[in-house]
Scaffold this motif. Structure first.
Motif, PDB file in Angstrom:
ATOM      1  N   PHE A  54       0.815  -1.119  -0.014  1.00 45.35           N
ATOM      2  CA  PHE A  54       0.179  -0.032  -0.045  1.00 45.35           C
ATOM      3  C   PHE A  54       1.085   1.108  -0.070  1.00 45.35           C
ATOM      4  O   PHE A  54       2.018   1.273   0.473  1.00 45.35           O
ATOM      5  N   PRO A 104       3.446   1.807   4.562  1.00 44.64           N
ATOM      6  CA  PRO A 104       3.522   2.902   5.184  1.00 44.64           C
ATOM      7  C   PRO A 104       3.120   2.677   6.823  1.00 44.64           C
ATOM      8  O   PRO A 104       2.263   2.001   7.009  1.00 44.64           O
ATOM      9  N   TYR A 161      -1.584  16.127   3.389  1.00 47.34           N
ATOM     10  CA  TYR A 161      -0.984  15.343   4.412  1.00 47.34           C
ATOM     11  C   TYR A 161      -1.730  15.408   5.708  1.00 47.34           C
ATOM     12  O   TYR A 161      -2.267  14.577   6.429  1.00 47.34           O
TER      13      TYR A 161
END
Ligand SMILES: Cc1cc2nc3c(=O)[nH]c(=O)nc-3n(C[C@H](O)[C@H](O)[C@H](O)COP(=O)(O)O)c2cc1C
Length: 168
Positions: free
Chosen positions: A19, A90, A53
């Motif tokens: 991912f 991540p 983000y």
């Protein structure tokens, strides 16, 4: 030119299932492909996370707290085609990202050798390996690789990790 080293018979067919949101984990998957010829499978959510983000981190935090499971797109992955499965994620709020965890829950990886990895933004390993171990209890686990940010296709850490697990 030197011919590539032949991998041991039972470690020949490698898949990387990963991912990625911003591309760092993709760079790791691509480094593994560069060194081994592995097939790559990218897990994606049906509804993408926001680009920014700030919003992504807030939304992910909220979903973690509420136990939200975002549906993922089906992958054309057939376990019979591979001996080794590399799982790469991540770090999201100290953990393996949920979409990859969701995919792992959806497949039978028994009899596969499984390598795990996380890319992070400074936190290091955190709970990512523990998450993999919990999801893959009783499975044949190789070692875990932790990298900060992105890697180059020839990355030496990636190479030695693949070597120590018999994939090179
Ligand atoms: C929602 C979210 C949560 C994150 N949480 C962490 C964290 O807990 N620790 C850390 O070191 N990095 C954290 N990061 C940074 C990512 O782990 C890091 O940038 C990673 O390499 C991104 O991989 P990607 O480019 O494949 O998406 C977070 C990033 C996002 C978007």
């Amino acid at each position: 030119a030197e011919s590539p080293k032949q991998a041991p018979a039972d470690n020949r067919r490698i898949a990387v299932v990963y991912f990625t949101k911003t591309g760092n984990t993709k760079s790791l998957a691509e480094a593994v492909r560069h060194m081994t010829g592995a097939a790559l499978f990218r897990v994606e959510t049906v509804e993408p996370y926001p680009e920014s983000y700030g919003s992504a981190t807030e939304i992910v935090k909220d979903e973690l707290q509420r136990g939200v499971i975002r549906p993922i797109r089906p992958l054309a992955f057939n376990p019979d085609d591979y001996d080794v499965v590399v799982l790469a994620t991540p770090t999201w709020w100290h953990h393996a990202a949920m979409p990859l965890q969701t995919w792992i829950r959806s497949v039978d990886l028994s009899a596969k050798k499984i390598l795990t990895a996380n890319t992070h933004g400074g936190g290091g390993l955190m709970h990512t390996r523990e998450d993999f171990e919990a999801l893959l209890a009783g499975r044949r686990l190789g070692t875990h690789l932790t990298v900060y940010g992105a890697v180059r296709p020839q990355d030496a850490k990636v190479r030695s990790w693949l070597e120590e697990n018999g994939c090179l």
